[in-house]
Design a protein around this motif. Structure first.
Motif: not given
Length: 221
Positions: A48-56, A109-116, A142-144, A215-221
């Motif tokens: 639902r929520e995307v964090l884009e880094l280096g969005a320009g 500047p985001l909490p732990d486990a706060s973005v999808d 950390r933030v995912l 590259v696509t990688q996923t955190l374990p649940r």
């Protein structure tokens, strides 16, 4: 070496600021192929929520918002982000987009486990040392949330500009004023340690063409 890295970072920040100011919307309005792919991956994962880094100036962030995602867009260029906000207002999607000036070398500047999900198109291959890249991916982790998805693209050592221009060490080469850290396959594997590495896809972009990995990688649940 640390002072050299800081000097290069400052020069690159000024270079990008000037580039965005001189060339508003320099990458056009159409999303990158990487963003189109990522939107499909994110949708399939229930993001639902995307964090884009280096969005320009925001061509990909705006695309994600138009696709129905809530987007947090960061960049170290206030000029680029202002162009993004103006475009979001013009497209009537400002309610789906927030922005923040952020240097990827710093703590998010985001909490732990706060973005999808996190998206970063050619950010990690900017003028960053290997240590800074590893730290940035650590912050992304950390933030995912558990099961969160990271899609990033980087220029790799098969690119025509690898080894050309001014060498700064650590596989960083400056060409035409832009410094790039070219990735080898071992670095991709290192950054995926503790993740599920879903895909490393080679593709080309631009007129040179630039040679990249998606590259696509996923955190374990």
């Amino acid at each position: 070496m640390e002072s050299t890295e800081k000097d290069l970072s400052a020069v690159q920040r000024e270079h990008w600021q000037g580039t965005y100011a001189a060339h508003p919307g320099m990458y056009g309005e159409q999303p990158s192929a990487a963003a189109i792919h990522a939107a499909g991956v994110f949708g399939a994962a229930g993001v639902r929520e995307v964090l884009e880094l280096g969005a320009g100036h925001g061509r990909d962030a705006l695309y994600f918002a138009r696709a129905g995602f809530t987007v947090q867009a960061t960049d170290f260029s206030p000029v680029g982000l202002e162009q993004l906000r103006e475009a979001a207002r013009a497209q009537d999607i400002a309610g789906r987009v927030t922005t923040a000036v952020h240097d990827v070398r710093e703590v998010l500047p985001l909490p732990d486990a706060s973005v999808d999900a996190v998206f970063a198109h050619m950010l990690l291959c900017m003028a960053l040392s290997t240590g800074e890249i590893r730290a940035a991916v650590g912050e992304i982790r950390r933030v995912l949330r558990p099961g969160g998805v990271l899609v990033y693209t980087v220029r790799h050592t098969g690119d025509a500009h690898h080894g050309a221009g001014t060498a700064h060490g650590d596989d960083i080469f400056e060409h035409g004023g832009f410094a790039v850290h070219f990735f080898d396959r071992d670095l991709v594997g290192t950054l995926a340690s503790g993740w599920t590495l879903n895909e490393v896809h080679a593709f080309e972009e631009g007129d040179l063409p630039r040679r990249l990995w998606r590259v696509t990688q996923t955190l374990p649940r």
